[in-house]
Design a protein around this motif. Structure first.
Motif, PDB file in Angstrom:
ATOM      1  N   SER A   7      78.668  62.236  34.704  1.00 16.15           N
ATOM      2  CA  SER A   7      79.304  63.070  35.723  1.00 16.15           C
ATOM      3  C   SER A   7      79.960  62.082  36.667  1.00 16.15           C
ATOM      4  CB  SER A   7      78.267  63.916  36.457  1.00 16.15           C
ATOM      5  OG  SER A   7      77.489  63.102  37.281  1.00 16.15           O
ATOM      6  N   PRO A   8      81.168  62.376  37.125  1.00 18.08           N
ATOM      7  CA  PRO A   8      81.911  61.366  37.875  1.00 18.08           C
ATOM      8  C   PRO A   8      81.442  61.237  39.315  1.00 18.08           C
ATOM      9  CG  PRO A   8      83.167  63.364  37.728  1.00 18.08           C
ATOM     10  CD  PRO A   8      81.889  63.623  37.001  1.00 18.08           C
ATOM     11  N   GLY A   9      80.250  60.691  39.501  1.00 18.78           N
ATOM     12  CA  GLY A   9      79.750  60.459  40.854  1.00 18.78           C
ATOM     13  C   GLY A   9      80.479  59.277  41.458  1.00 18.78           C
ATOM     14  N   SER A  10      80.019  58.827  42.603  1.00 18.88           N
ATOM     15  CA  SER A  10      80.734  57.759  43.309  1.00 18.88           C
ATOM     16  C   SER A  10      80.872  56.503  42.446  1.00 18.88           C
ATOM     17  CB  SER A  10      80.002  57.428  44.602  1.00 18.88           C
ATOM     18  OG  SER A  10      78.642  57.170  44.320  1.00 18.88           O
ATOM     19  N   ASP A  11      79.852  56.203  41.615  1.00 19.53           N
ATOM     20  CA  ASP A  11      79.918  54.995  40.795  1.00 19.53           C
ATOM     21  C   ASP A  11      80.634  55.237  39.481  1.00 19.53           C
ATOM     22  OD1 ASP A  11      78.620  53.538  42.650  1.00 19.53           O
ATOM     23  OD2 ASP A  11      76.628  53.877  41.809  1.00 19.53           O
ATOM     24  N   ALA A  12      80.621  56.498  39.031  1.00 24.04           N
ATOM     25  CA  ALA A  12      81.132  56.759  37.685  1.00 24.04           C
ATOM     26  C   ALA A  12      82.628  57.051  37.643  1.00 24.04           C
ATOM     27  CB  ALA A  12      80.357  57.903  37.055  1.00 24.04           C
ATOM     28  N   PHE A  13      83.282  57.174  38.809  1.00 21.72           N
ATOM     29  CA  PHE A  13      84.717  57.444  38.798  1.00 21.72           C
ATOM     30  C   PHE A  13      85.420  56.125  38.502  1.00 21.72           C
ATOM     31  CE2 PHE A  13      88.844  58.779  40.705  1.00 21.72           C
ATOM     32  CZ  PHE A  13      89.016  59.919  39.927  1.00 21.72           C
ATOM     33  N   SER A  14      85.459  55.804  37.209  1.00 17.71           N
ATOM     34  CA  SER A  14      85.865  54.459  36.822  1.00 17.71           C
ATOM     35  C   SER A  14      86.756  54.489  35.600  1.00 17.71           C
ATOM     36  CB  SER A  14      84.612  53.638  36.502  1.00 17.71           C
ATOM     37  OG  SER A  14      83.944  54.256  35.404  1.00 17.71           O
ATOM     38  N   LEU A  15      87.351  53.349  35.299  1.00  8.02           N
ATOM     39  CA  LEU A  15      88.207  53.244  34.114  1.00  8.02           C
ATOM     40  C   LEU A  15      87.388  53.499  32.854  1.00  8.02           C
ATOM     41  CD1 LEU A  15      90.297  50.094  35.154  1.00  8.02           C
ATOM     42  CD2 LEU A  15      91.038  52.468  35.212  1.00  8.02           C
ATOM     43  N   SER A  16      86.123  53.086  32.857  1.00  4.94           N
ATOM     44  CA  SER A  16      85.289  53.322  31.662  1.00  4.94           C
ATOM     45  C   SER A  16      85.018  54.818  31.488  1.00  4.94           C
ATOM     46  CB  SER A  16      83.984  52.526  31.729  1.00  4.94           C
ATOM     47  OG  SER A  16      83.275  52.844  32.888  1.00  4.94           O
ATOM     48  N   TRP A  17      84.908  55.558  32.606  1.00  4.64           N
ATOM     49  CA  TRP A  17      84.723  57.015  32.508  1.00  4.64           C
ATOM     50  C   TRP A  17      85.990  57.663  31.960  1.00  4.64           C
ATOM     51  CZ3 TRP A  17      86.352  61.690  34.993  1.00  4.64           C
ATOM     52  CH2 TRP A  17      85.536  62.794  34.688  1.00  4.64           C
ATOM     53  N   PHE A  18      87.142  57.146  32.370  1.00 10.01           N
ATOM     54  CA  PHE A  18      88.411  57.676  31.849  1.00 10.01           C
ATOM     55  C   PHE A  18      88.496  57.491  30.337  1.00 10.01           C
ATOM     56  CE2 PHE A  18      90.692  56.689  36.132  1.00 10.01           C
ATOM     57  CZ  PHE A  18      90.012  57.745  36.713  1.00 10.01           C
ATOM     58  N   LEU A  19      88.044  56.316  29.865  1.00  9.98           N
ATOM     59  CA  LEU A  19      88.034  56.072  28.420  1.00  9.98           C
ATOM     60  C   LEU A  19      87.189  57.118  27.708  1.00  9.98           C
ATOM     61  CD1 LEU A  19      87.692  52.202  28.025  1.00  9.98           C
ATOM     62  CD2 LEU A  19      89.453  53.639  27.029  1.00  9.98           C
ATOM     63  N   GLY A  20      86.062  57.466  28.352  1.00  5.31           N
ATOM     64  CA  GLY A  20      85.161  58.491  27.796  1.00  5.31           C
ATOM     65  C   GLY A  20      85.829  59.850  27.706  1.00  5.31           C
ATOM     66  N   ILE A  21      86.529  60.266  28.789  1.00  2.00           N
ATOM     67  CA  ILE A  21      87.119  61.612  28.751  1.00  2.00           C
ATOM     68  C   ILE A  21      88.341  61.669  27.825  1.00  2.00           C
ATOM     69  CG2 ILE A  21      86.187  62.473  30.947  1.00  2.00           C
ATOM     70  CD1 ILE A  21      88.912  62.178  32.200  1.00  2.00           C
ATOM     71  N   PHE A  22      88.901  60.513  27.472  1.00  2.00           N
ATOM     72  CA  PHE A  22      89.999  60.501  26.508  1.00  2.00           C
ATOM     73  C   PHE A  22      89.529  60.927  25.114  1.00  2.00           C
ATOM     74  CE2 PHE A  22      93.349  58.967  29.123  1.00  2.00           C
ATOM     75  CZ  PHE A  22      94.498  59.080  28.358  1.00  2.00           C
ATOM     76  N   GLU A  23      88.202  60.841  24.896  1.00  2.00           N
ATOM     77  CA  GLU A  23      87.642  61.275  23.607  1.00  2.00           C
ATOM     78  C   GLU A  23      87.851  62.768  23.379  1.00  2.00           C
ATOM     79  OE1 GLU A  23      86.449  59.364  21.100  1.00  2.00           O
ATOM     80  OE2 GLU A  23      87.254  57.825  22.436  1.00  2.00           O
ATOM     81  N   VAL A  24      88.201  63.493  24.428  1.00  2.00           N
ATOM     82  CA  VAL A  24      88.485  64.925  24.302  1.00  2.00           C
ATOM     83  C   VAL A  24      89.650  65.158  23.328  1.00  2.00           C
ATOM     84  CG1 VAL A  24      89.598  66.826  25.560  1.00  2.00           C
ATOM     85  CG2 VAL A  24      87.579  65.743  26.512  1.00  2.00           C
ATOM     86  N   PHE A  25      90.637  64.261  23.347  1.00  2.00           N
ATOM     87  CA  PHE A  25      91.852  64.507  22.555  1.00  2.00           C
ATOM     88  C   PHE A  25      91.609  64.569  21.045  1.00  2.00           C
ATOM     89  CE2 PHE A  25      93.853  63.339  26.614  1.00  2.00           C
ATOM     90  CZ  PHE A  25      94.734  64.397  26.732  1.00  2.00           C
ATOM     91  N   PRO A  26      90.910  63.570  20.454  1.00  2.00           N
ATOM     92  CA  PRO A  26      90.648  63.704  19.014  1.00  2.00           C
ATOM     93  C   PRO A  26      89.811  64.940  18.696  1.00  2.00           C
ATOM     94  CG  PRO A  26      89.639  61.681  19.892  1.00  2.00           C
ATOM     95  CD  PRO A  26      90.518  62.245  20.960  1.00  2.00           C
ATOM     96  N   ALA A  27      88.888  65.290  19.598  1.00  3.42           N
ATOM     97  CA  ALA A  27      88.049  66.477  19.367  1.00  3.42           C
ATOM     98  C   ALA A  27      88.895  67.752  19.385  1.00  3.42           C
ATOM     99  CB  ALA A  27      86.946  66.553  20.426  1.00  3.42           C
ATOM    100  N   LEU A  28      89.849  67.832  20.322  1.00  3.99           N
ATOM    101  CA  LEU A  28      90.750  68.994  20.393  1.00  3.99           C
ATOM    102  C   LEU A  28      91.616  69.095  19.133  1.00  3.99           C
ATOM    103  CD1 LEU A  28      92.169  68.919  24.053  1.00  3.99           C
ATOM    104  CD2 LEU A  28      90.627  70.626  23.099  1.00  3.99           C
ATOM    105  N   THR A  29      92.149  67.951  18.706  1.00  8.42           N
ATOM    106  CA  THR A  29      93.013  67.927  17.521  1.00  8.42           C
ATOM    107  C   THR A  29      92.247  68.398  16.291  1.00  8.42           C
ATOM    108  OG1 THR A  29      94.156  66.043  18.503  1.00  8.42           O
ATOM    109  CG2 THR A  29      94.562  66.432  16.181  1.00  8.42           C
ATOM    110  N   THR A  30      91.013  67.914  16.151  1.00  6.15           N
ATOM    111  CA  THR A  30      90.176  68.306  15.005  1.00  6.15           C
ATOM    112  C   THR A  30      89.875  69.798  15.045  1.00  6.15           C
ATOM    113  OG1 THR A  30      89.188  66.103  15.007  1.00  6.15           O
ATOM    114  CG2 THR A  30      87.996  67.800  13.804  1.00  6.15           C
ATOM    115  N   ALA A  31      89.510  70.296  16.240  1.00  4.48           N
ATOM    116  CA  ALA A  31      89.179  71.723  16.372  1.00  4.48           C
ATOM    117  C   ALA A  31      90.392  72.592  16.025  1.00  4.48           C
ATOM    118  CB  ALA A  31      88.694  72.024  17.793  1.00  4.48           C
ATOM    119  N   PHE A  32      91.580  72.161  16.454  1.00  8.87           N
ATOM    120  CA  PHE A  32      92.797  72.937  16.184  1.00  8.87           C
ATOM    121  C   PHE A  32      93.146  72.880  14.691  1.00  8.87           C
ATOM    122  CE2 PHE A  32      97.456  73.620  16.138  1.00  8.87           C
ATOM    123  CZ  PHE A  32      97.504  74.835  16.827  1.00  8.87           C
ATOM    124  N   ALA A  33      92.996  71.690  14.089  1.00  6.76           N
ATOM    125  CA  ALA A  33      93.275  71.535  12.654  1.00  6.76           C
ATOM    126  C   ALA A  33      92.337  72.426  11.829  1.00  6.76           C
ATOM    127  CB  ALA A  33      93.106  70.068  12.252  1.00  6.76           C
TER     128      ALA A  33
END
Length: 315
Positions: A58-84
């Motif tokens: 959860s993006p708390g004060s410490d987690a609002f980071s570039l590494s967290w952004f990398l994590g939420i980018f994982e949404v895209f392959p999951a969306l593509t797979t679900a749509f396919a």
């Protein structure tokens, strides 16, 4: 997946429309049931992915980071797979898509490419700022006055409107086939979530709430309960702190510490700390850019495939 009443109502109305239209054809009733089942399965796949994100961070004060952004980018392959999976399940391959639906998909992919370009510009800006600080750091021992002149906190790239997409369509334009309507609803969900992710990343990179608010306004996070849960945490962080990412903030803190130490003729430890923070920032910016580039090429490839199909149809 817990669906909001509005979503259930829409699906039910859609179901009833189909049902009423085909009430004298028993197999059409089964077909509409199957279409709705496929749409539910798609929403369920998407929710599983969002809930996983919720669990992982959860993006708390410490987690609002570039590494967290990398994590939420994982949404895209999951969306593509679900749509396919959805288009296979309802037997609606790209080659059979209606021209209007193709155009809607092409508009979505173009908007996504524009957003990814904006993210790249922000990453590039932070990369240049990091490089300037590394150069200033190399001057500390030989010319402290020159180093002090160049040791400046990283300022984020300015804002501006992030997306031209208006996302509103007149549903009454024409009657859509069942398969097309199901695919369109899934596309709307992909758009909602994809734009939301890009808005968060842009706001974090720019230290400005505007991109996130713009995307949030465009996409209505309340339409998906899992997204709503994630969004409330993100909203709080972006609105309360309007913060830069953790890694940039740490670099800026280290710059301030080094400048204070140099005023009194010290600074070895502080210079080491800044060097470490800059290396960490460089590593994270590289990883994020790789993720953005990979997604850009995937979206572009899908878009080109669709344009080829359209071209072949016209000949």
């Amino acid at each position: 997946m817990v669906l909001l009443v509005e979503r259930i109502g829409k699906s039910f109305r859609f179901h009833c429309k189909l049902d009423h239209h085909h009430h004298h054809h028993h197999h059409h009733h089964h077909e509409s049931e199957a279409l709705l089942g496929s749409l539910k399965a798609f929403h369920s796949d998407v929710s599983t992915c969002l809930n996983q994100l919720l669990l992982n961070s959860s993006p708390g004060s410490d987690a609002f980071s570039l590494s967290w952004f990398l994590g939420i980018f994982e949404v895209f392959p999951a969306l593509t797979t679900a749509f396919a999976k959805l288009v296979v399940r309802i037997d609606y391959p790209m080659s059979n898509w209606d021209v209007d639906f193709m155009e809607e998909y092409l508009n979505y992919s173009l908007s996504l490419l524009e957003l990814l370009n904006s993210i790249t510009a922000s990453v590039s800006h932070l990369g240049h700022a990091r490089f300037s600080l590394s150069h200033a750091l190399s001057l500390v021992e030989s010319s402290s006055s020159s180093a002090m002149e160049h040791l400046k906190a990283i300022q984020p790239l300015g804002g501006g409107k992030v997306c031209k997409e208006d996302n509103k369509r007149n549903v009454g334009e024409k009657a859509f086939s069942g398969k097309e309507e199901v695919s369109r609803q899934a596309l709307m969900e992909m758009k909602r979530i994809g734009f939301w992710v890009c808005g968060i990343v842009l706001s974090g990179l720019r230290g400005d709430a505007q991109p996130y608010l713009e995307m949030r306004n465009l996409t209505d996070s309340s339409a998906n309960s899992s997204l709503k849960g994630l969004d409330s945490g993100v909203h709080e962080v972006i609105m309360e702190r309007r913060s830069l990412t953790k890694e940039v903030k740490e670099v800026n803190d280290a710059v301030a510490c080094l400048l204070n130490a140099m005023v009194v003729g010290k600074g070895n430890d502080e210079a080491e700390e800044l060097k470490r923070r800059l290396e960490e920032l460089e590593k994270m910016l590289d990883s994020l850019q790789k993720g953005v580039d990979h997604l850009f090429s995937k979206v572009l490839a899908g878009r080109n495939e669709l344009i080829d199909i359209l071209r072949r149809r016209k000949h």
